[in-house]
Scaffold this active site. Sequence first.
Site, short mmCIF file in Angstrom:
data_model
loop_
_atom_site.label_atom_id
_atom_site.label_comp_id
_atom_site.label_asym_id
_atom_site.label_seq_id
_atom_site.Cartn_x
_atom_site.Cartn_y
_atom_site.Cartn_z
N GLY A 15 0.83 -1.22 0.00
CA GLY A 15 0.00 0.00 0.00
C GLY A 15 0.86 1.25 0.00
O GLY A 15 1.89 1.29 0.65
N ARG A 76 0.94 -4.88 -5.78
CA ARG A 76 1.14 -6.16 -5.09
C ARG A 76 1.36 -7.18 -6.20
O ARG A 76 0.73 -7.11 -7.24
CB ARG A 76 -0.06 -6.47 -4.21
N ASP A 107 6.11 -5.33 5.85
CA ASP A 107 6.69 -6.66 6.13
C ASP A 107 6.72 -7.56 4.90
O ASP A 107 7.69 -8.28 4.67
CB ASP A 107 5.87 -7.36 7.22
N THR A 129 4.44 2.22 5.57
CA THR A 129 3.04 1.77 5.66
C THR A 129 2.32 2.65 6.67
O THR A 129 2.89 3.01 7.71
CB THR A 129 2.93 0.29 6.11
N ASP A 131 0.09 1.64 8.50
CA ASP A 131 -0.46 0.79 9.56
C ASP A 131 0.38 0.73 10.84
O ASP A 131 -0.13 0.27 11.87
CB ASP A 131 -0.62 -0.66 9.04
N ASP A 133 2.55 -1.33 11.56
CA ASP A 133 2.54 -2.72 12.02
C ASP A 133 3.85 -3.46 11.73
O ASP A 133 3.85 -4.67 11.50
CB ASP A 133 1.35 -3.47 11.39
N ARG A 175 -5.39 -2.65 8.50
CA ARG A 175 -5.36 -4.10 8.22
C ARG A 175 -5.59 -4.87 9.53
O ARG A 175 -6.57 -4.59 10.20
CB ARG A 175 -4.05 -4.50 7.54
P1 ADP Z 1 3.39 -4.79 2.66
O1 ADP Z 1 4.74 -4.69 2.08
O2 ADP Z 1 2.77 -3.45 2.90
O3 ADP Z 1 3.33 -5.71 3.86
P2 ADP Z 1 2.15 -6.85 1.05
O4 ADP Z 1 2.06 -7.84 2.17
O5 ADP Z 1 0.96 -6.71 0.15
O6 ADP Z 1 2.42 -5.38 1.54
O7 ADP Z 1 3.44 -7.21 0.20
C1 ADP Z 1 3.80 -6.44 -0.90
C2 ADP Z 1 4.44 -7.32 -1.94
O8 ADP Z 1 5.64 -7.89 -1.41
C3 ADP Z 1 3.62 -8.52 -2.39
O9 ADP Z 1 2.65 -8.20 -3.34
C4 ADP Z 1 4.69 -9.41 -2.98
O10 ADP Z 1 5.06 -8.99 -4.28
C5 ADP Z 1 5.87 -9.16 -2.04
N1 ADP Z 1 5.91 -10.23 -1.03
C6 ADP Z 1 5.07 -10.42 0.00
N2 ADP Z 1 5.37 -11.56 0.67
C7 ADP Z 1 6.44 -12.10 0.04
C8 ADP Z 1 7.23 -13.28 0.25
N3 ADP Z 1 6.97 -14.13 1.22
N4 ADP Z 1 8.25 -13.50 -0.60
C9 ADP Z 1 8.52 -12.64 -1.60
N5 ADP Z 1 7.81 -11.53 -1.85
C10 ADP Z 1 6.78 -11.24 -1.04
O1 F6P Z 2 -1.44 -1.55 4.40
C1 F6P Z 2 -2.07 -0.32 4.14
C2 F6P Z 2 -3.55 -0.53 3.93
O2 F6P Z 2 -4.13 0.74 3.67
C3 F6P Z 2 -4.28 -1.21 5.09
O3 F6P Z 2 -4.56 -0.33 6.14
C4 F6P Z 2 -5.50 -1.73 4.39
O4 F6P Z 2 -5.99 -2.88 5.03
C5 F6P Z 2 -4.99 -2.09 3.02
O5 F6P Z 2 -3.79 -1.37 2.82
C6 F6P Z 2 -5.97 -1.75 1.92
O6 F6P Z 2 -5.45 -2.22 0.73
P1 F6P Z 2 -6.07 -1.87 -0.71
O7 F6P Z 2 -5.50 -0.56 -1.11
O8 F6P Z 2 -5.60 -2.98 -1.56
O9 F6P Z 2 -7.56 -1.79 -0.55
#
Ligand code: ADP
Ligand code: F6P
Length: 323
Positions: A15, A76, A107, A129, A131, A133, A175
């Site tokens: 995000g 993503r 993360d 982020t 969040d 978190d 989230r």
């Molecule tokens: P955030 O980085 O905010 O936690 P996401 O969990 O959506 O957001 O992760 C963002 C992107 O990071 C994912 O769409 C994916 O491309 C990559 N990613 C997430 N988890 C993994 C993983 N276990 N291994 C490799 N890439 C990952």
């Molecule tokens: O991680 C940031 C965030 O805005 C969360 O607070 C929320 O759950 C999520 O992303 C929303 O994602 P999307 O933009 O895919 O609706």
Amino acid sequence: MAKEINTIGVLTSGGDAPGMNAAIRAVVREGLSKGKKVKGIRRGYAGLLNEEIIDMDAKSVSDTISRGGTILQTARCMEFVTPEGQQKGAEICKKHGIDAIVVIGGDGSFQGAQKLAGLGINTVGVPGTIDLDIACTDYTIGFDTACNTAMEAIDKVRDTSTSHERCSIIEVMGRGAGYIALWCGLANGAEEILLPEKYDYDEQRLIEQIKAAHDCGKQHYIIINAEGVGHSQSMAKRIEEATGIETRATILGHMQRGGSPTVMDRVYATTMGAMAVDLLCEGKSNRVVAHRNGEFVDYDINEALAMKKCIPEYMYQLSKSLV
Ligand code: ADP
Ligand code: F6P
């Protein structure tokens, strides 16, 4: 021996968050000031796999520090979660001469950076982020702006709620985490906050509290509900039926992710972006920049991902005692 790097890539992933542009700007300008080439990778890991790679110069980040969102766009990407996707990503980096990457995200994005590091691309993560978190850091880029945006919106809902003597449930993002709800709860003086980490789902207790507050002459009842608890609309309906008090739900949604970053987000994002480059120039890899106990520090990504974070108990108790 530390690997000397020549070209640094930068991407935003997951995000978007206000302040990401300040971090990109710092990466580009700190990289250039250290004599490195800097390449922007558009649309996160999805853009890496599609080779959406552009050269960045000092001018490419002009006039961006005050802008919300991310000039590199974000995405993503499920393909990058697979070992084949990660291998392809590392090969594309090598093809474009990118020997190091700054990953700005949460993360999930750091897990991607960890995988790239294992495939020979030096990586440093920057926590981005709204969040808050990410366990290893007390601060994440965008949290401050998002809380300010939500706080202003909640003040407005409160005005109309008081005029109509209503109960209002305002749902904020986060989230699975309740940090935005906690901070807004304190900043807005909410009567109740519902956090996924804490809520016991005892709606009857909540209903009794609302009735008691109404009987004591309270003109509104503000409930800040975290996205991780959710179901604000149906909760409002049940509360209205049980209490006889008009109840409305407002879901703030994506407005919380937009807008010009606050001074805190700009300064912290700038510092963290520059620090990420400095770490790469020292030959470090698989690190994440953090702000912990008042200092900018860095951690091994594996160590950072293994850390746990909890809602600060004292702040949570204040949200209960100051009503
Ligand atoms: P955030 O980085 O905010 O936690 P996401 O969990 O959506 O957001 O992760 C963002 C992107 O990071 C994912 O769409 C994916 O491309 C990559 N990613 C997430 N988890 C993994 C993983 N276990 N291994 C490799 N890439 C990952
Ligand atoms: O991680 C940031 C965030 O805005 C969360 O607070 C929320 O759950 C999520 O992303 C929303 O994602 P999307 O933009 O895919 O609706």
